[in-house]
Scaffold this motif. Sequence first.
Motif, PDB file in Angstrom:
ATOM      1  N   LYS A 213      34.469  44.742  39.109  1.00 57.39           N
ATOM      2  CA  LYS A 213      34.468  43.953  40.036  1.00 57.39           C
ATOM      3  C   LYS A 213      35.618  44.163  40.940  1.00 57.39           C
ATOM      4  CE  LYS A 213      31.550  39.915  39.255  1.00 57.39           C
ATOM      5  NZ  LYS A 213      30.696  38.826  39.388  1.00 57.39           N
ATOM      6  N   SER A 214      36.703  44.867  39.991  1.00 59.20           N
ATOM      7  CA  SER A 214      37.726  44.899  40.004  1.00 59.20           C
ATOM      8  C   SER A 214      38.694  47.003  39.881  1.00 59.20           C
ATOM      9  CB  SER A 214      38.720  44.136  39.199  1.00 59.20           C
ATOM     10  OG  SER A 214      39.216  44.162  37.835  1.00 59.20           O
TER      11      SER A 214
ATOM     12  N   THR B 222      34.873  44.401  47.159  1.00 58.78           N
ATOM     13  CA  THR B 222      34.409  44.068  45.229  1.00 58.78           C
ATOM     14  C   THR B 222      33.586  44.789  44.085  1.00 58.78           C
ATOM     15  OG1 THR B 222      31.834  42.751  46.686  1.00 58.78           O
ATOM     16  CG2 THR B 222      33.749  41.776  46.452  1.00 58.78           C
ATOM     17  N   THR B 223      33.494  46.420  44.752  1.00 60.02           N
ATOM     18  CA  THR B 223      33.301  47.004  43.773  1.00 60.02           C
ATOM     19  C   THR B 223      34.023  48.040  43.346  1.00 60.02           C
ATOM     20  OG1 THR B 223      31.480  46.425  44.025  1.00 60.02           O
ATOM     21  CG2 THR B 223      31.160  48.248  42.400  1.00 60.02           C
TER      22      THR B 223
END
Length: 243
Positions: free
Chosen positions: A34-35, A9-10
């Motif tokens: 997060k992306s 997620t990171t």
Amino acid sequence: MHFVQINKTTWRCTGEGPRNHSTGKRRQITRRGKSKGEARKRVEKAIAELKKVYTFDAKITFDEFSQEWLKLYQLKGNKETTNEHRAYCISLLNRYLAKQKMTAISTIELQGVLNHLFENGTAFNTLRGTHNAAKMIFAYAKETGLIEINPVEATFVPKKKMTLEEVTTEETSKLYLETDELKEFFRYVDKHRNIIYRTLIYTIAFTGMRPGEAVALKYEDVDLEKKVIHINNICEKKHTRRL
């Protein structure tokens, strides 16, 4: 830009920001998201904000920009007289360029300013100082991205054509030390531990004899009572120098 996926997620993104204005060192900007796309946008935003800090408005005038430059110049630990001289040179340039946009000032215009100062009797040293100040100001403008080319690089300092007599006098003056220069020289000579060298240098300085003549001196050549030195040159002709 460089991307690293830290976990599911990171993402971490690193980009090249503007160089540190004071040190000139590279500055890398790192942000997380997060992306991959979110991390990239955060880095781009941070770089854009830094660039605003390190650049000037394209409409900035010479007067405004030169004062900003002078503030930085005065922080470099220069002598107060040097700072005052730079400020005076800037005031001369401001007579012609104060309200001109930095981005609009050309080489031709700057040369015209120097020529006009010259024609109005400005001293050569002041002209040279003004030219140097302008060169540094526009170099700073180039470094900060305000301009692409330093227009001062192609200019020169006008100089009065000297007569044959002036040229001869100037060239001759280079062969001799001024009083203060001679005193400074002797301060270093006096520190030398070899008394023979010190004596030779003082003898040469105060009699005008050549080094070869001084080295060839013998004890009987010196008459301390009459304060006279007899010199035997290479041709073995007798010369006399007063002490």
